[in-house]
Design a protein around this motif. Sequence first.
Motif, mmCIF file in Angstrom:
data_model
loop_
_atom_site.group_PDB
_atom_site.id
_atom_site.type_symbol
_atom_site.label_atom_id
_atom_site.label_comp_id
_atom_site.label_asym_id
_atom_site.label_seq_id
_atom_site.Cartn_x
_atom_site.Cartn_y
_atom_site.Cartn_z
ATOM 1 N N VAL A 26 0.545 -1.149 -0.216
ATOM 2 C CA VAL A 26 -0.364 -0.096 -0.429
ATOM 3 C C VAL A 26 0.858 0.808 0.261
ATOM 4 C CG1 VAL A 26 -1.559 1.452 0.834
ATOM 5 C CG2 VAL A 26 -1.640 -1.558 0.962
ATOM 6 N N ARG A 27 0.826 2.551 -0.779
ATOM 7 C CA ARG A 27 1.217 3.286 -0.790
ATOM 8 C C ARG A 27 1.317 4.151 0.089
ATOM 9 N NH1 ARG A 27 0.679 8.647 -1.973
ATOM 10 N NH2 ARG A 27 2.055 9.577 -2.810
ATOM 11 N N ASN A 28 2.886 3.924 0.175
ATOM 12 C CA ASN A 28 3.133 5.170 1.592
ATOM 13 C C ASN A 28 4.129 6.203 1.324
ATOM 14 O OD1 ASN A 28 3.763 5.830 4.781
ATOM 15 N ND2 ASN A 28 2.398 3.794 5.220
ATOM 16 N N MET A 29 4.399 7.422 2.074
ATOM 17 C CA MET A 29 5.711 7.861 0.987
ATOM 18 C C MET A 29 6.580 8.274 2.842
ATOM 19 S SD MET A 29 5.524 8.930 -1.767
ATOM 20 C CE MET A 29 6.842 9.906 -1.205
ATOM 21 N N ILE B 197 11.801 14.202 -3.643
ATOM 22 C CA ILE B 197 10.569 14.232 -2.853
ATOM 23 C C ILE B 197 10.878 14.997 -1.544
ATOM 24 C CG2 ILE B 197 9.705 13.043 -0.973
ATOM 25 C CD1 ILE B 197 10.746 10.520 -1.971
ATOM 26 N N TYR B 198 10.998 16.157 -1.098
ATOM 27 C CA TYR B 198 11.719 16.892 -0.304
ATOM 28 C C TYR B 198 11.596 18.194 -0.812
ATOM 29 C CZ TYR B 198 12.687 14.323 4.293
ATOM 30 O OH TYR B 198 12.273 13.603 5.130
ATOM 31 N N ALA B 199 12.299 18.443 -1.379
ATOM 32 C CA ALA B 199 12.866 19.759 -2.026
ATOM 33 C C ALA B 199 11.669 19.739 -3.598
ATOM 34 C CB ALA B 199 13.809 20.043 -3.613
ATOM 35 N N ASN B 200 10.666 18.751 -3.855
ATOM 36 C CA ASN B 200 9.640 19.145 -4.862
ATOM 37 C C ASN B 200 8.140 18.637 -4.079
ATOM 38 O OD1 ASN B 200 11.615 19.956 -6.832
ATOM 39 N ND2 ASN B 200 11.917 18.364 -7.465
ATOM 40 N N GLY B 201 7.619 17.686 -3.148
ATOM 41 C CA GLY B 201 7.198 17.276 -2.413
ATOM 42 C C GLY B 201 6.763 15.876 -3.211
ATOM 43 N N PRO B 202 5.742 15.229 -2.956
ATOM 44 C CA PRO B 202 5.197 13.782 -3.868
ATOM 45 C C PRO B 202 5.162 13.367 -4.684
ATOM 46 C CG PRO B 202 5.334 14.291 -1.227
ATOM 47 C CD PRO B 202 5.418 15.095 -1.989
ATOM 48 N N GLY B 203 4.657 14.940 -5.018
ATOM 49 C CA GLY B 203 3.117 14.356 -6.426
ATOM 50 C C GLY B 203 4.202 14.667 -7.925
ATOM 51 N N ARG B 204 5.254 15.168 -7.568
ATOM 52 C CA ARG B 204 6.294 15.420 -8.177
ATOM 53 C C ARG B 204 7.649 14.497 -8.641
ATOM 54 N NH1 ARG B 204 7.682 21.368 -8.828
ATOM 55 N NH2 ARG B 204 9.178 20.381 -11.104
ATOM 56 N N GLU C 36 5.907 16.277 4.116
ATOM 57 C CA GLU C 36 5.875 17.495 4.331
ATOM 58 C C GLU C 36 7.213 17.699 3.399
ATOM 59 O OE1 GLU C 36 5.994 19.630 7.929
ATOM 60 O OE2 GLU C 36 3.868 18.930 8.144
ATOM 61 N N ARG C 37 6.945 18.533 2.378
ATOM 62 C CA ARG C 37 8.254 19.518 1.610
ATOM 63 C C ARG C 37 8.967 19.865 2.890
ATOM 64 N NH1 ARG C 37 8.859 24.149 -1.221
ATOM 65 N NH2 ARG C 37 10.011 24.016 -3.527
ATOM 66 N N ASP C 38 10.529 19.768 2.502
ATOM 67 C CA ASP C 38 11.567 20.411 2.782
ATOM 68 C C ASP C 38 12.310 20.916 1.669
ATOM 69 O OD1 ASP C 38 13.881 21.158 4.492
ATOM 70 O OD2 ASP C 38 13.030 19.414 6.022
ATOM 71 N N GLU C 39 12.427 21.998 1.710
ATOM 72 C CA GLU C 39 13.315 22.732 0.493
ATOM 73 C C GLU C 39 14.965 21.895 0.827
ATOM 74 O OE1 GLU C 39 13.496 24.693 -3.471
ATOM 75 O OE2 GLU C 39 13.065 26.162 -1.566
ATOM 76 N N GLN D 219 16.400 28.497 -7.087
ATOM 77 C CA GLN D 219 15.482 28.338 -5.975
ATOM 78 C C GLN D 219 16.150 26.781 -5.406
ATOM 79 O OE1 GLN D 219 13.430 25.767 -9.583
ATOM 80 N NE2 GLN D 219 12.395 27.375 -10.545
ATOM 81 N N GLY D 220 15.577 27.305 -4.133
ATOM 82 C CA GLY D 220 16.548 26.494 -3.237
ATOM 83 C C GLY D 220 17.725 26.846 -2.299
ATOM 84 N N VAL D 221 18.657 27.830 -3.313
ATOM 85 C CA VAL D 221 19.967 27.968 -3.370
ATOM 86 C C VAL D 221 20.094 29.421 -3.250
ATOM 87 C CG1 VAL D 221 20.534 25.874 -3.858
ATOM 88 C CG2 VAL D 221 20.575 27.114 -5.216
#
Length: 458
Positions: A90-93, A118-125, A163-166, A196-198
């Motif tokens: 079962v999907r679980n990030m 995953i952290y920089a862009n978010g799971p959906g990306r 959660e997103r953590d850039e 972006q992030g830097v």
Amino acid sequence: MNKTTNKPGLATLQGQRKALQHWPKAKQGRLSVLLRRLRSSTKLRQEADAAFAAGQPAEGARILRILAGRRQPDALFQLGQCYAQGRGVVRNMPEAVAWVRRAAELGQLDAQLMLGQIYANGPGRVRDFSDPMRLYADSAAAQSTTSRPANRDLLFPAGVNVERDEAEGVKWLNRAAQAGHPLAQFDMAQRYLFGQGVDRDVERGLALLRTSAQARCSKAHVVLARALLDGQLIPRTPLAAADHLRTAAELGDVDAAGELGALLASGTDLPADFTEAVGWLQKAADQGHSAAQLNLATLYLRGQGVPRDLRKAAEMYRKAEKSGRFALAQWRLGWLYEAGEGVEKDFFEASEWYRKAADQGFTPAQFSLALLYSRGLGVVRNDQQAAFWFEKAAAAGHVPACLNLALMSMRGQLGAPDAATAHGWLDRARASATAADEDQIRRTEETLARLQRPSPRS
């Protein structure tokens, strides 16, 4: 003639066996256990791959979990992918991140890249996930009036997503980039180019982009080509841009093939080469690239690089419209149906295609639809509807639309004849006119003057 082989000689094998026999017993035992474990891990990996190939992802994930327990970096990463994609589990990030992080800490570069994304862009990306837990999405709200926890909270105490953590993402992307991962270098290059992030650092971004391109990253070649055509980050050099696009296309990048075909067909930045353009556009079109389908249709329409084939043009325009909703493709299809070129003449079908494009604000289609209403072709003749679409086109500076409105106003098709309104539309036409419009403006002016003269008494 003797051939050299990589097989060890008999003397070498005997020497190795003799050396092993003189090892301490404890070390011999540990070595044999390690060799057995390596053999069994290889076999398990083969079994896992076979399970996935046979459509048994749950079995494959079970075997990967065994290998992950042995700290196999690739197995840890693949198991993390299973949780991220919902493949066999079962999907679980959060669970995916836990496994991927373990692989990344062991130096698995793909895991470092994925963790960073995953952290920089978010799971959906990262992947186009389909979340089986959407059935539980409203469970917390539905049970908020009770003391019972939601189903999702019971099944996934750590949650379903992360959660997103850039900052954390950039750390892992940078680590993978420094270790030589081309896609991570490409990602970090984009971040430095656009801040972006830097902190924004164009020189560093371009250097990373070139390094990634040298490692055969097709995306890096495409971005370099666009920068060379744009001329803002680096001097504009269309020839070098074409070379980068060609390299990326040869690496299988469908966007590069489509863009290279369009560049070679346009003849604006480089001398037109329709033959090569058709080759790249066809390659991209075959993979569903809608812009390439549109450009290829135009080449068939004009007979450039290929024999003129209006039937083929209509086929490619239809494909482009279906995948990309291009107003230009819709308008061209309308024109083909109106003219009966490559398809059977059908004014109603023409009006439908014109309307689809006109509704998107495509000025030529608005004018074409207005003409059908003014002539009653494929639609019921309606001067008000004709004027409506002529005015839409005229608002964009379409000269023939302005001239048609001038004539309709003078002829009294929109009410009483109105010379002032007619000349107002004529003035608007002049304001937007080019040299090619001068003859049509002159003829319209003569017609207005003739209509304005009082008729001789009988």
